[in-house]
Motif scaffolding. Structure first.
Motif, PDB file in Angstrom:
ATOM      1  N   LEU A   1     -64.397 -52.533  72.122  1.00  6.73           N
ATOM      2  CA  LEU A   1     -64.240 -51.094  71.927  1.00  6.73           C
ATOM      3  C   LEU A   1     -63.298 -50.546  72.988  1.00  6.73           C
ATOM      4  O   LEU A   1     -63.492 -50.794  74.180  1.00  6.73           O
ATOM      5  CB  LEU A   1     -65.608 -50.413  72.043  1.00  6.73           C
ATOM      6  CG  LEU A   1     -65.605 -48.889  71.987  1.00  6.73           C
ATOM      7  CD1 LEU A   1     -65.166 -48.390  70.625  1.00  6.73           C
ATOM      8  CD2 LEU A   1     -66.982 -48.346  72.343  1.00  6.73           C
TER       9      LEU A   1
ATOM     10  N   CYS B   1     -62.431 -42.700  71.587  1.00  3.94           N
ATOM     11  CA  CYS B   1     -63.683 -42.027  71.236  1.00  3.94           C
ATOM     12  C   CYS B   1     -63.724 -40.586  71.723  1.00  3.94           C
ATOM     13  O   CYS B   1     -64.449 -39.758  71.172  1.00  3.94           O
ATOM     14  CB  CYS B   1     -64.863 -42.792  71.811  1.00  3.94           C
ATOM     15  SG  CYS B   1     -64.935 -44.510  71.245  1.00  3.94           S
TER      16      CYS B   1
ATOM     17  N   CYS C   1     -62.847 -38.297  69.007  1.00  3.34           N
ATOM     18  CA  CYS C   1     -63.582 -38.543  67.763  1.00  3.34           C
ATOM     19  C   CYS C   1     -64.715 -37.528  67.623  1.00  3.34           C
ATOM     20  O   CYS C   1     -65.579 -37.424  68.492  1.00  3.34           O
ATOM     21  CB  CYS C   1     -64.145 -39.961  67.776  1.00  3.34           C
ATOM     22  SG  CYS C   1     -65.240 -40.309  66.394  1.00  3.34           S
TER      23      CYS C   1
ATOM     24  N   GLY D   1     -69.507 -41.844  64.026  1.00  2.00           N
ATOM     25  CA  GLY D   1     -70.369 -42.529  63.065  1.00  2.00           C
ATOM     26  C   GLY D   1     -70.974 -43.813  63.598  1.00  2.00           C
ATOM     27  O   GLY D   1     -72.060 -44.219  63.170  1.00  2.00           O
ATOM     28  N   CYS D   2     -70.303 -44.449  64.529  1.00  4.56           N
ATOM     29  CA  CYS D   2     -70.805 -45.720  65.065  1.00  4.56           C
ATOM     30  C   CYS D   2     -72.202 -45.563  65.671  1.00  4.56           C
ATOM     31  O   CYS D   2     -73.037 -46.464  65.576  1.00  4.56           O
ATOM     32  CB  CYS D   2     -69.837 -46.269  66.104  1.00  4.56           C
ATOM     33  SG  CYS D   2     -69.600 -45.119  67.486  1.00  4.56           S
TER      34      CYS D   2
ATOM     35  N   CYS E   1     -65.776 -46.188  61.566  1.00  2.87           N
ATOM     36  CA  CYS E   1     -64.958 -45.648  62.652  1.00  2.87           C
ATOM     37  C   CYS E   1     -63.702 -44.987  62.080  1.00  2.87           C
ATOM     38  O   CYS E   1     -62.977 -45.581  61.284  1.00  2.87           O
ATOM     39  CB  CYS E   1     -64.571 -46.749  63.629  1.00  2.87           C
ATOM     40  SG  CYS E   1     -63.593 -46.101  65.000  1.00  2.87           S
ATOM     41  N   ASN E   2     -63.467 -43.752  62.508  1.00  4.35           N
ATOM     42  CA  ASN E   2     -62.344 -42.978  61.958  1.00  4.35           C
ATOM     43  C   ASN E   2     -61.139 -42.947  62.886  1.00  4.35           C
ATOM     44  O   ASN E   2     -60.208 -42.197  62.652  1.00  4.35           O
ATOM     45  CB  ASN E   2     -62.810 -41.548  61.655  1.00  4.35           C
ATOM     46  CG  ASN E   2     -63.304 -40.844  62.913  1.00  4.35           C
ATOM     47  OD1 ASN E   2     -63.808 -41.491  63.820  1.00  4.35           O
ATOM     48  ND2 ASN E   2     -63.146 -39.542  62.969  1.00  4.35           N
ATOM     49  N   GLU E   3     -61.153 -43.742  63.952  1.00  3.86           N
ATOM     50  CA  GLU E   3     -60.036 -43.733  64.900  1.00  3.86           C
ATOM     51  C   GLU E   3     -59.426 -45.129  64.970  1.00  3.86           C
ATOM     52  O   GLU E   3     -60.045 -46.077  65.483  1.00  3.86           O
ATOM     53  CB  GLU E   3     -60.532 -43.339  66.302  1.00  3.86           C
ATOM     54  CG  GLU E   3     -61.062 -41.922  66.400  1.00  3.86           C
ATOM     55  CD  GLU E   3     -59.960 -40.894  66.595  1.00  3.86           C
ATOM     56  OE1 GLU E   3     -58.852 -41.283  67.012  1.00  3.86           O
ATOM     57  OE2 GLU E   3     -60.222 -39.708  66.313  1.00  3.86           O
TER      58      GLU E   3
ATOM     59  N   ALA F   1     -59.791 -48.092  67.869  1.00  7.34           N
ATOM     60  CA  ALA F   1     -60.980 -47.975  68.718  1.00  7.34           C
ATOM     61  C   ALA F   1     -61.778 -49.282  68.723  1.00  7.34           C
ATOM     62  O   ALA F   1     -62.208 -49.763  69.769  1.00  7.34           O
ATOM     63  CB  ALA F   1     -61.857 -46.812  68.251  1.00  7.34           C
TER      64      ALA F   1
HETATM   65  S1  SF4 Z   1     -66.562 -43.790  65.363  1.00  8.65           S
HETATM   66 FE1  SF4 Z   1     -64.988 -45.044  66.419  1.00  8.65          FE
HETATM   67  S2  SF4 Z   1     -63.761 -43.590  67.626  1.00  8.65           S
HETATM   68 FE2  SF4 Z   1     -65.644 -42.535  66.965  1.00  8.65          FE
HETATM   69  S3  SF4 Z   1     -67.040 -42.774  68.730  1.00  8.65           S
HETATM   70 FE3  SF4 Z   1     -67.437 -44.481  67.307  1.00  8.65          FE
HETATM   71  S4  SF4 Z   1     -66.114 -46.190  67.985  1.00  8.65           S
HETATM   72 FE4  SF4 Z   1     -65.389 -44.302  68.970  1.00  8.65          FE
END
Ligand code: SF4
Ligand code: SF4
Length: 102
Positions: A33, A38, A41, A45-46, A80-82, A85
């Motif tokens: 990661l 994050c 973000c 969702g994680c 994960c939307n990024e 990440a």
């Molecule tokens: S969904 Fe992805 S970018 Fe968002 S907090 Fe979780 S790991 Fe980080």
């Protein structure tokens, strides 16, 4: 009165879920990661999606992640939307999760 339909997916406690698994941990992480992503973000969702509770928010907006007790389900990567990440692979052969009583 409506007929009772049994739930095909009964609730499993977190403890029972973790106790059903053995983790043959490899020294190299199969998931990494980069939590600089994050901080932007809003979905995060994680944290809620990981069935092993491996993503923990920190007070400064980051995320702490440990790969050792991963179920290898792939959910974190899907939600994960990024981009960038999460880097995801399976553990090297002979390592990773082994499920018992399933
Ligand atoms: S969904 Fe992805 S970018 Fe968002 S907090 Fe979780 S790991 Fe980080
Ligand atoms: S693959 Fe599944 S168990 Fe492993 S960290 Fe991602 S969501 Fe959690």
């Amino acid at each position: 009165m409506a007929a009772h339909t049994p739930n095909p997916y009964p609730e499993i406690s977190f403890e029972a879920r973790m106790n059903s698994a053995e983790f043959r941990v490899h020294s190299d992480a199969h998931i990494t990661l980069d939590d600089t992503h994050c901080r932007d973000c809003t979905v995060r969702g994680c944290i809620t999606a990981c069935p092993a509770d491996l993503f923990v928010p920190t007070s400064d907006g980051g995320i702490v992640f440990n790969y050792e007790q991963c179920f290898e389900c792939g959910t974190c990567y899907l939600v994960c939307n990024e981009e960038g990440a999460i880097t995801w692979t399976y553990p090297e052969g002979g390592h990773g999760v082994v499920f018992h009583n399933s």
